[in-house]
Design a protein around this motif. Sequence first.
Motif, mmCIF file in Angstrom:
data_model
loop_
_atom_site.group_PDB
_atom_site.id
_atom_site.type_symbol
_atom_site.label_atom_id
_atom_site.label_comp_id
_atom_site.label_asym_id
_atom_site.label_seq_id
_atom_site.Cartn_x
_atom_site.Cartn_y
_atom_site.Cartn_z
ATOM 1 N N UNK A 56 104.452 5.278 -78.429
ATOM 2 C CA UNK A 56 104.044 4.199 -79.340
ATOM 3 C C UNK A 56 104.180 4.640 -80.795
ATOM 4 N N UNK A 57 104.721 3.756 -81.610
ATOM 5 C CA UNK A 57 104.716 3.950 -83.063
ATOM 6 C C UNK A 57 103.627 3.056 -83.648
ATOM 7 N N UNK A 58 102.909 3.563 -84.652
ATOM 8 C CA UNK A 58 101.892 2.760 -85.323
ATOM 9 C C UNK A 58 102.305 2.503 -86.770
ATOM 10 N N UNK A 78 109.207 -4.651 -78.721
ATOM 11 C CA UNK A 78 107.908 -5.320 -78.576
ATOM 12 C C UNK A 78 106.857 -4.790 -79.554
ATOM 13 N N UNK A 79 105.931 -5.683 -79.936
ATOM 14 C CA UNK A 79 104.896 -5.362 -80.925
ATOM 15 C C UNK A 79 103.538 -5.837 -80.425
ATOM 16 N N UNK A 80 102.504 -5.022 -80.664
ATOM 17 C CA UNK A 80 101.110 -5.456 -80.502
ATOM 18 C C UNK A 80 100.492 -5.490 -81.896
ATOM 19 N N UNK A 81 99.844 -6.604 -82.241
ATOM 20 C CA UNK A 81 99.200 -6.758 -83.543
ATOM 21 C C UNK A 81 97.706 -6.462 -83.426
ATOM 22 N N UNK A 82 97.167 -5.744 -84.415
ATOM 23 C CA UNK A 82 95.732 -5.448 -84.456
ATOM 24 C C UNK A 82 95.208 -5.832 -85.832
ATOM 25 N N UNK A 83 94.200 -6.712 -85.870
ATOM 26 C CA UNK A 83 93.637 -7.114 -87.147
ATOM 27 C C UNK A 83 92.126 -6.975 -87.161
ATOM 28 N N UNK A 104 105.770 -15.095 -76.536
ATOM 29 C CA UNK A 104 105.366 -13.732 -76.188
ATOM 30 C C UNK A 104 106.521 -12.745 -76.152
ATOM 31 N N UNK A 105 107.745 -13.155 -76.545
ATOM 32 C CA UNK A 105 108.887 -12.267 -76.376
ATOM 33 C C UNK A 105 108.856 -11.060 -77.304
ATOM 34 N N UNK A 106 108.448 -11.293 -78.576
ATOM 35 C CA UNK A 106 108.424 -10.194 -79.544
ATOM 36 C C UNK A 106 107.016 -9.629 -79.691
ATOM 37 N N UNK A 107 106.058 -10.510 -79.943
ATOM 38 C CA UNK A 107 104.657 -10.094 -80.029
ATOM 39 C C UNK A 107 104.076 -10.188 -78.618
ATOM 40 N N UNK A 108 103.754 -9.035 -78.021
ATOM 41 C CA UNK A 108 103.355 -9.020 -76.605
ATOM 42 C C UNK A 108 101.846 -8.866 -76.412
ATOM 43 N N UNK A 109 101.097 -8.685 -77.514
ATOM 44 C CA UNK A 109 99.644 -8.556 -77.413
ATOM 45 C C UNK A 109 99.026 -8.594 -78.799
ATOM 46 N N UNK A 110 97.718 -8.886 -78.867
ATOM 47 C CA UNK A 110 97.058 -8.955 -80.165
ATOM 48 C C UNK A 110 95.572 -8.655 -80.028
ATOM 49 N N UNK A 111 95.015 -8.027 -81.068
ATOM 50 C CA UNK A 111 93.574 -7.741 -81.114
ATOM 51 C C UNK A 111 92.989 -8.321 -82.392
ATOM 52 N N UNK A 160 97.004 -2.332 -74.819
ATOM 53 C CA UNK A 160 98.417 -1.933 -74.756
ATOM 54 C C UNK A 160 98.877 -1.821 -73.304
ATOM 55 N N UNK A 161 98.015 -1.308 -72.443
ATOM 56 C CA UNK A 161 98.382 -1.215 -71.019
ATOM 57 C C UNK A 161 98.558 -2.605 -70.407
ATOM 58 N N UNK A 162 97.690 -3.549 -70.812
ATOM 59 C CA UNK A 162 97.817 -4.920 -70.294
ATOM 60 C C UNK A 162 99.045 -5.623 -70.869
ATOM 61 N N UNK A 163 99.378 -5.305 -72.124
ATOM 62 C CA UNK A 163 100.472 -6.001 -72.800
ATOM 63 C C UNK A 163 101.846 -5.507 -72.387
ATOM 64 N N UNK A 164 101.927 -4.273 -71.866
ATOM 65 C CA UNK A 164 103.245 -3.695 -71.572
ATOM 66 C C UNK A 164 103.366 -3.133 -70.152
#
Length: 372
Positions: free
Chosen positions: A115-117, A157-162, A182-189, A349-353
């Motif tokens: 993972x890259x952050x 793929x990207x997960x967003x965290x705000x 959901x193709x590019x953004x695969x999860x969000x917090x 992240x585990x759920x999203x990927x």
Amino acid sequence: MTDDEARPHHGRGKAPWLAGLAGLVAVGAGAGVSVARSVAHRIADEDPYRDEDFELLGADRSVIVTTPDGVPLAVREVGPPDARLTVVFSHGFCLRMGAFHFQRARLAEQWGDQVRMVFYDQRGHGMSGDAPPDTFTVPQLGQDLEAVLSVTVPRGPVVLVGHSMGGMTVLSHARQFPKSYPNRIVGAAMIASAAEGVSRSPLGEILRNPALEAARFAVRYAPNAVNHGRGATRSIIGPVLRAASYGDEKVSRSVVAFSEKMMHETPVTTMVGFLHALEVHDETAGLKTLAKVPTLIACGDHDLLTPMEYSREMAVALPKSELVIVEGAGHLVQLEQPEVIDDALVRLVERATPSKLVALTRRLKERARHHG
């Protein structure tokens, strides 16, 4: 309001509305301090973070992303540029990317090369450039996030965290760029956040205080007046933010000092300019888009700025959400009880990927067997 109305009158060098500002500020400051006293947090005797390097992010790979309207955003990256997943962090009001210090430190170890952050400072905050006050809106923050994504994560793929206003940024992005989900953004917090204005919170009355109204007006029509009165303006907003930051558990002295430093270094024009946005924003339409991806909704049960009913409401609207209520924590839950938030982000992240990681593992095993 016309330009004539906004100009100084009678040659006195200040508009009539400024004349009563000192009195309003005195009333407002008193209100802020009284709220702060009623919820003062306790400082721990022992400080486990006494030797913590809270400037860790400053040494990471640096990028500048310029928004379409010309604002330079400071960005930091951790992890391989070709990692299979990128997690992008968006911080809250009067903070900077360092608000995710503990997530950067722990999750870099946890995720390793997978993972890259990416972290960035919102416009008007931290090392990012200032911007016109009329751009201090939640929709604009959603567009800024898209600019960061376009430059730093052009593919994959990207997960967003705000956190706080950063969670509103994620919702705004989802509303304005639904085709990315959901193709590019695969999860969000969304951590300690809200889908619509925080005027219903216990601190809503403070945010509507007449002194802040006067300061908001000054930001637009007489910014120099705000700079001259920045101490007074901070005396209203500062106690409110500090009071809301932590819950009733004992808090590390170093963590408190770090968060207060971030708040103190935020320009007053940014502070005042975004207050209105926090009150009136409505990004509930973004929930429909976020319903397509796994989400994490987290908050402290002692959060006064975005009380937990905001999080509960979002979780109800998001069928793929995990709701985490952190006992005893305030608004800066990711700094106050980082382990709980870190663990929840790992689960997200585990759920999203899952399919990508499972497929990767399967291919590696097949390749090993084939070469064996």
